[in-house]
Design a protein around this motif. Structure first.
Motif, PDB file in Angstrom:
ATOM      1  N   SER A 214       0.801  -1.207   0.000  1.00 51.76           N
ATOM      2  CA  SER A 214       0.000   0.000   0.000  1.00 51.76           C
ATOM      3  C   SER A 214       0.837   1.262   0.000  1.00 51.76           C
ATOM      4  N   GLY A 215       0.140   2.386  -0.163  1.00 49.54           N
ATOM      5  CA  GLY A 215       0.742   3.697  -0.008  1.00 49.54           C
ATOM      6  C   GLY A 215       1.914   3.927  -0.916  1.00 49.54           C
ATOM      7  N   ASN A 216       2.929   4.678  -0.419  1.00 40.45           N
ATOM      8  CA  ASN A 216       4.062   5.004  -1.276  1.00 40.45           C
ATOM      9  C   ASN A 216       4.897   3.778  -1.606  1.00 40.45           C
ATOM     10  N   ALA A 217       4.708   2.690  -0.862  1.00 44.45           N
ATOM     11  CA  ALA A 217       5.406   1.463  -1.225  1.00 44.45           C
ATOM     12  C   ALA A 217       4.989   0.996  -2.606  1.00 44.45           C
TER      13      ALA A 217
ATOM     14  N   THR B 250      10.459  12.956   1.469  1.00 46.18           N
ATOM     15  CA  THR B 250       9.611  12.247   2.413  1.00 46.18           C
ATOM     16  C   THR B 250       8.149  12.597   2.145  1.00 46.18           C
ATOM     17  N   LEU B 251       7.308  11.589   2.080  1.00 45.54           N
ATOM     18  CA  LEU B 251       5.891  11.791   1.810  1.00 45.54           C
ATOM     19  C   LEU B 251       5.087  11.845   3.108  1.00 45.54           C
ATOM     20  N   MET B 252       4.040  12.645   3.094  1.00 46.57           N
ATOM     21  CA  MET B 252       3.174  12.757   4.260  1.00 46.57           C
ATOM     22  C   MET B 252       2.610  11.394   4.635  1.00 46.57           C
ATOM     23  N   PHE B 253       2.619  11.101   5.933  1.00 44.27           N
ATOM     24  CA  PHE B 253       2.161   9.806   6.448  1.00 44.27           C
ATOM     25  C   PHE B 253       2.903   8.656   5.765  1.00 44.27           C
ATOM     26  N   ASN B 254       4.156   8.910   5.379  1.00 41.17           N
ATOM     27  CA  ASN B 254       4.985   7.873   4.756  1.00 41.17           C
ATOM     28  C   ASN B 254       4.375   7.348   3.463  1.00 41.17           C
ATOM     29  N   GLY B 255       3.485   8.153   2.837  1.00 40.77           N
ATOM     30  CA  GLY B 255       2.843   7.749   1.599  1.00 40.77           C
ATOM     31  C   GLY B 255       1.477   7.132   1.772  1.00 40.77           C
ATOM     32  N   TYR B 256       1.004   7.028   3.019  1.00 46.79           N
ATOM     33  CA  TYR B 256      -0.281   6.404   3.287  1.00 46.79           C
ATOM     34  C   TYR B 256      -1.358   7.438   3.611  1.00 46.79           C
ATOM     35  N   GLU B 257      -1.219   8.626   3.046  1.00 48.11           N
ATOM     36  CA  GLU B 257      -2.147   9.709   3.369  1.00 48.11           C
ATOM     37  C   GLU B 257      -3.582   9.352   3.025  1.00 48.11           C
ATOM     38  N   GLU B 258      -3.789   8.739   1.871  1.00 49.90           N
ATOM     39  CA  GLU B 258      -5.145   8.393   1.451  1.00 49.90           C
ATOM     40  C   GLU B 258      -5.809   7.446   2.439  1.00 49.90           C
ATOM     41  N   GLU B 259      -5.020   6.533   2.994  1.00 50.78           N
ATOM     42  CA  GLU B 259      -5.583   5.519   3.880  1.00 50.78           C
ATOM     43  C   GLU B 259      -5.798   6.020   5.314  1.00 50.78           C
ATOM     44  N   VAL B 260      -4.954   6.934   5.802  1.00 49.09           N
ATOM     45  CA  VAL B 260      -5.001   7.226   7.238  1.00 49.09           C
ATOM     46  C   VAL B 260      -5.254   8.687   7.605  1.00 49.09           C
ATOM     47  N   ALA B 261      -5.257   9.598   6.635  1.00 47.89           N
ATOM     48  CA  ALA B 261      -5.415  11.022   6.973  1.00 47.89           C
ATOM     49  C   ALA B 261      -6.717  11.288   7.728  1.00 47.89           C
ATOM     50  N   SER B 262      -7.756  10.518   7.455  1.00 45.93           N
ATOM     51  CA  SER B 262      -9.050  10.738   8.106  1.00 45.93           C
ATOM     52  C   SER B 262      -8.988  10.503   9.618  1.00 45.93           C
TER      53      SER B 262
END
Length: 301
Positions: free
Chosen positions: A40-43, A278-290
């Motif tokens: 997931s995410g930036n991975a 470096t990406l916000m939330f390690n690249g998992y912004e879509e999944e965890v920003a809420s």
């Protein structure tokens, strides 16, 4: 789907052959796509071939219980005994339990989850963990309405862990998550990596991994999980509250007091390779920003 027991995690040769097979059939229409894996995410921007090598993952570690140098955990943990091992889950729950690793392996299916580990010191690596969602484990005890946070206690054993003979931190190591963070499906109970049992230097026999937070939030060698009403004080918060907050989300816009968090060095790359953003939330912004809506993430760092 067959459950993978802790004692039966895939040997490396078979694991690598399986990965080659999946890659070979992921090209045609209707085939198994790499994106269908837990990746997931930036991975997802790192192709499967860009996983960090097993050698780098297992010889470059932060694990102060075994020493403060990056190669100390590998050198000093090889004789660490992880069998037998039990984990208690207690506190604000309806049904507290105490489980052995054998019982955990029988109850839960370990799957591959490829995620980036981002260290607060500015380095990162992409790791194929084996594990399952922490929410599956917590559902076995039924948290009560008072359970607002989850506290993790690592083992205290200075006879085996030479780093615990020194007051680098207040031992044993403690970490914590808010209950909704702990119940998020990305929050992982790790039992292995690269298809093998989890090495001692990486937190064996069981650790937590939270992909959108800095690596130190992922407690290793856990012996107790406690659901509590009040926010726990984690070890790094206690040691230096100015530098380490409770949330510790990967945030390129909030610098550590002693260095910038805007870029990172990918372990395994050429030493002259440029640092990456470096990406916000390690690249998992879509999944965890809420999870953090309307929160001031500079105040709650």
């Amino acid at each position: 789907m067959k459950k993978i027991k802790y004692s039966e995690i895939t040997p490396e040769k078979i694991y690598n052959n399986r990965r080659s097979f999946i890659k070979s059939i992921s090209i045609g229409a209707g085939s198994i796509a790499i994106s269908s894996l837990p990746f997931s995410g930036n991975a997802a921007s790192d192709k499967i071939d860009n996983k960090t090598s097993y050698k780098d993952i297992t010889t470059y570690n932060n694990y102060y219980e075994f020493g403060t140098s990056k190669n100390d955990p590998y050198k000093n943990s090889q004789n660490f005994k992880t069998n037998p091992w039990n984990i208690s889950i207690e506190g604000e729950v309806e049904s507290p339990i105490n489980l052995s690793m054998e019982e955990i392996s029988e109850m839960f299916l370990s799957e591959e989850r490829v995620h980036r580990l981002r260290c607060v010191e500015g380095w990162s690596m992409v790791i194929p963990w084996m594990g399952f969602s922490l929410s599956e484990l917590l559902s076995k005890v039924t948290p009560t309405s008072k359970a607002k946070f989850v506290e993790f206690d690592s083992v205290y054993d200075p006879d085996q862990m030479k780093g615990q003979r020194y007051p680098v931190l207040k031992w044993p190591y403690k970490e914590g998550l808010r209950i909704d963070e702990a119940m998020h499906p990305l929050t992982t109970v790790v039992t292995g990596l690269y298809g093998k049992k989890l090495p001692n230097q990486n937190g064996a026999p069981l650790r937590i991994f939270v992909p959108w937070k800095y690596g130190f939030k992922s407690a290793k060698a856990i012996v107790k999980i406690k659901l509590v009403e009040k926010m726990p004080t984690s070890s790094w918060m206690r040691a230096s509250p100015r530098e380490y907050g409770f949330y510790s989300n990967v945030n390129p816009y909030v610098d550590h007091p002693r260095w910038s968090q805007a870029t990172e060095r990918v372990i395994g790359n050429d030493i002259f390779a440029p640092r990456v953003k470096t990406l916000m939330f390690n690249g998992y912004e879509e999944e965890v920003a809420s999870l953090y809506t309307d929160m001031d993430l500079k105040k709650y760092f």
